[in-house]
Design a protein around this motif. Structure first.
Motif, PDB file in Angstrom:
ATOM      1  N   HIS A 129      77.070  70.240  28.231  1.00 10.04           N
ATOM      2  CA  HIS A 129      76.704  70.590  29.604  1.00 10.04           C
ATOM      3  C   HIS A 129      77.873  70.232  30.527  1.00 10.04           C
ATOM      4  CE1 HIS A 129      73.324  71.369  32.549  1.00 10.04           C
ATOM      5  NE2 HIS A 129      74.414  71.183  33.287  1.00 10.04           N
ATOM      6  N   ILE A 130      78.626  71.240  30.922  1.00 10.34           N
ATOM      7  CA  ILE A 130      79.790  71.051  31.790  1.00 10.34           C
ATOM      8  C   ILE A 130      79.309  70.849  33.227  1.00 10.34           C
ATOM      9  CG2 ILE A 130      81.906  72.098  32.690  1.00 10.34           C
ATOM     10  CD1 ILE A 130      81.908  73.811  30.055  1.00 10.34           C
ATOM     11  N   LYS A 131      79.802  69.799  33.854  1.00  9.63           N
ATOM     12  CA  LYS A 131      79.444  69.529  35.247  1.00  9.63           C
ATOM     13  C   LYS A 131      80.667  69.403  36.146  1.00  9.63           C
ATOM     14  CE  LYS A 131      75.094  67.239  34.166  1.00  9.63           C
ATOM     15  NZ  LYS A 131      74.314  65.996  34.308  1.00  9.63           N
ATOM     16  N   GLU A 132      81.859  69.249  35.538  1.00  8.90           N
ATOM     17  CA  GLU A 132      83.070  69.083  36.330  1.00  8.90           C
ATOM     18  C   GLU A 132      84.246  69.752  35.616  1.00  8.90           C
ATOM     19  OE1 GLU A 132      84.287  64.916  36.622  1.00  8.90           O
ATOM     20  OE2 GLU A 132      83.464  64.534  34.631  1.00  8.90           O
ATOM     21  N   VAL A 133      85.151  70.278  36.424  1.00  8.27           N
ATOM     22  CA  VAL A 133      86.364  70.913  35.917  1.00  8.27           C
ATOM     23  C   VAL A 133      87.528  70.320  36.702  1.00  8.27           C
ATOM     24  CG1 VAL A 133      87.622  73.088  35.603  1.00  8.27           C
ATOM     25  CG2 VAL A 133      85.111  73.068  35.442  1.00  8.27           C
ATOM     26  N   GLY A 134      88.562  69.892  35.984  1.00  4.79           N
ATOM     27  CA  GLY A 134      89.733  69.332  36.636  1.00  4.79           C
ATOM     28  C   GLY A 134      91.007  69.978  36.122  1.00  4.79           C
ATOM     29  N   PHE A 135      92.040  69.913  36.922  1.00  7.27           N
ATOM     30  CA  PHE A 135      93.342  70.471  36.567  1.00  7.27           C
ATOM     31  C   PHE A 135      94.382  69.373  36.712  1.00  7.27           C
ATOM     32  CE2 PHE A 135      90.582  73.744  38.069  1.00  7.27           C
ATOM     33  CZ  PHE A 135      90.743  74.749  37.143  1.00  7.27           C
ATOM     34  N   PHE A 136      95.310  69.322  35.742  1.00 10.82           N
ATOM     35  CA  PHE A 136      96.291  68.235  35.700  1.00 10.82           C
ATOM     36  C   PHE A 136      97.693  68.788  35.510  1.00 10.82           C
ATOM     37  CE2 PHE A 136      92.255  66.442  34.687  1.00 10.82           C
ATOM     38  CZ  PHE A 136      92.259  65.215  35.322  1.00 10.82           C
ATOM     39  N   GLY A 137      98.664  68.145  36.140  1.00  4.63           N
ATOM     40  CA  GLY A 137     100.043  68.591  36.036  1.00  4.63           C
ATOM     41  C   GLY A 137     101.015  67.436  36.125  1.00  4.63           C
ATOM     42  N   GLY A 138     102.282  67.793  36.205  1.00  2.00           N
ATOM     43  CA  GLY A 138     103.338  66.800  36.308  1.00  2.00           C
ATOM     44  C   GLY A 138     103.880  66.381  34.962  1.00  2.00           C
ATOM     45  N   SER A 139     104.926  65.597  34.990  1.00  2.00           N
ATOM     46  CA  SER A 139     105.633  65.210  33.767  1.00  2.00           C
ATOM     47  C   SER A 139     104.793  64.339  32.839  1.00  2.00           C
ATOM     48  CB  SER A 139     106.930  64.480  34.113  1.00  2.00           C
ATOM     49  OG  SER A 139     106.647  63.310  34.857  1.00  2.00           O
ATOM     50  N   GLU A 140     103.813  63.635  33.355  1.00  2.00           N
ATOM     51  CA  GLU A 140     102.984  62.743  32.539  1.00  2.00           C
ATOM     52  C   GLU A 140     101.752  63.438  31.956  1.00  2.00           C
ATOM     53  OE1 GLU A 140     103.971  59.523  31.932  1.00  2.00           O
ATOM     54  OE2 GLU A 140     105.784  60.104  33.005  1.00  2.00           O
ATOM     55  N   ALA A 141     101.523  64.695  32.292  1.00  2.00           N
ATOM     56  CA  ALA A 141     100.349  65.417  31.794  1.00  2.00           C
ATOM     57  C   ALA A 141     100.547  65.791  30.323  1.00  2.00           C
ATOM     58  CB  ALA A 141     100.102  66.677  32.620  1.00  2.00           C
ATOM     59  N   THR A 142      99.610  65.337  29.491  1.00  4.73           N
ATOM     60  CA  THR A 142      99.623  65.630  28.058  1.00  4.73           C
ATOM     61  C   THR A 142      98.205  66.002  27.633  1.00  4.73           C
ATOM     62  OG1 THR A 142      99.082  63.393  27.306  1.00  4.73           O
ATOM     63  CG2 THR A 142     101.424  63.879  27.718  1.00  4.73           C
ATOM     64  N   SER A 143      98.011  66.153  26.344  1.00  8.68           N
ATOM     65  CA  SER A 143      96.685  66.444  25.825  1.00  8.68           C
ATOM     66  C   SER A 143      95.779  65.210  25.831  1.00  8.68           C
ATOM     67  CB  SER A 143      96.783  67.018  24.411  1.00  8.68           C
ATOM     68  OG  SER A 143      97.412  66.086  23.558  1.00  8.68           O
ATOM     69  N   GLU A 144      96.320  64.057  26.187  1.00  6.07           N
ATOM     70  CA  GLU A 144      95.538  62.816  26.235  1.00  6.07           C
ATOM     71  C   GLU A 144      94.637  62.777  27.472  1.00  6.07           C
ATOM     72  OE1 GLU A 144      95.402  60.307  23.914  1.00  6.07           O
ATOM     73  OE2 GLU A 144      96.593  61.721  22.722  1.00  6.07           O
ATOM     74  N   LYS A 145      93.414  62.377  27.263  1.00  9.57           N
ATOM     75  CA  LYS A 145      92.424  62.233  28.330  1.00  9.57           C
ATOM     76  C   LYS A 145      92.993  61.398  29.480  1.00  9.57           C
ATOM     77  CE  LYS A 145      87.930  60.013  28.917  1.00  9.57           C
ATOM     78  NZ  LYS A 145      86.839  59.343  28.214  1.00  9.57           N
ATOM     79  N   GLY A 146      92.828  61.896  30.711  1.00 11.07           N
ATOM     80  CA  GLY A 146      93.233  61.142  31.891  1.00 11.07           C
ATOM     81  C   GLY A 146      94.707  61.155  32.217  1.00 11.07           C
ATOM     82  N   SER A 147      95.529  61.867  31.443  1.00 11.73           N
ATOM     83  CA  SER A 147      96.975  61.847  31.694  1.00 11.73           C
ATOM     84  C   SER A 147      97.367  62.864  32.764  1.00 11.73           C
ATOM     85  CB  SER A 147      97.737  62.126  30.397  1.00 11.73           C
ATOM     86  OG  SER A 147      97.498  63.442  29.951  1.00 11.73           O
ATOM     87  N   GLY A 148      98.472  62.584  33.422  1.00  7.52           N
ATOM     88  CA  GLY A 148      99.011  63.491  34.428  1.00  7.52           C
ATOM     89  C   GLY A 148      98.438  63.248  35.814  1.00  7.52           C
ATOM     90  N   VAL A 149      98.909  64.047  36.747  1.00  7.99           N
ATOM     91  CA  VAL A 149      98.441  63.975  38.131  1.00  7.99           C
ATOM     92  C   VAL A 149      97.313  64.983  38.294  1.00  7.99           C
ATOM     93  CG1 VAL A 149      99.087  64.281  40.552  1.00  7.99           C
ATOM     94  CG2 VAL A 149     100.743  63.322  38.937  1.00  7.99           C
ATOM     95  N   MET A 150      96.169  64.530  38.791  1.00  6.71           N
ATOM     96  CA  MET A 150      95.062  65.451  39.026  1.00  6.71           C
ATOM     97  C   MET A 150      95.389  66.352  40.203  1.00  6.71           C
ATOM     98  SD  MET A 150      91.063  64.817  39.968  1.00  6.71           S
ATOM     99  CE  MET A 150      90.350  64.675  38.351  1.00  6.71           C
TER     100      MET A 150
END
Length: 156
Positions: free
Chosen positions: A108-129
């Protein structure tokens, strides 16, 4: 003459039947608030303090707390995937597309986020939101989802 610029994000979400040959199940458009962290990353890029402001990942979660410009992570991230494709649209516009396959993110999806920047990887919570939106949908293996985020810079 005083010229001002604006920056907004629009997210289009299209749910399709598994086979893709049928008509769409639903389609919605949601405007969002760009996070303070992302605005600062764009600012820093203009000052040559940061050169990586590419939007790289989409993340889905199941927390329905209200979005805030000060957020830096999803409330409860459960799925992350690299952006499938990016296109330059009209002047000042970039469209970042993501395809969520029938076998992905079945919860059940309730939130969608987008992440970028040099620290964004496939790891949960990485990068700049970049931004977070609320989206209420029970995803199953009988459907796919196309998500297109449009970042639009324009003159006010």
């Amino acid at each position: 003459m005083i010229e001002q610029c604006g920056y907004k994000g629009i997210v289009n979400i299209q749910v399709m039947n598994k086979d893709g040959s049928s008509e769409e199940i639903t389609k919605i458009t949601i405007q969002n608030t760009i996070t303070d962290s992302w605005l600062n990353a764009v600012r820093d890029a203009m000052m040559n303090a940061n050169s990586d402001i590419e939007i790289k990942y989409i993340a889905l979660g199941d927390d329905d707390s209200a979005p805030s410009a000060t957020q830096t992570v999803l409330g409860n991230e459960r799925f992350r995937k690299a952006i499938t494709k990016q296109d330059a649209g009209t002047i000042g516009r970039v469209d970042s597309s993501s395809y969520i396959a029938p076998y992905e993110a079945n919860f059940h999806i309730k939130e969608v986020g987008f992440f970028g920047g040099s620290e964004a990887t496939s790891e949960k919570g990485s990068g700049v939101m970049v931004a977070r939106i609320l989206y209420n949908h029970e995803k199953t293996d009988e459907e796919s989802i196309n998500i297109v985020r449009s970042d639009i810079l324009g003159r006010a």
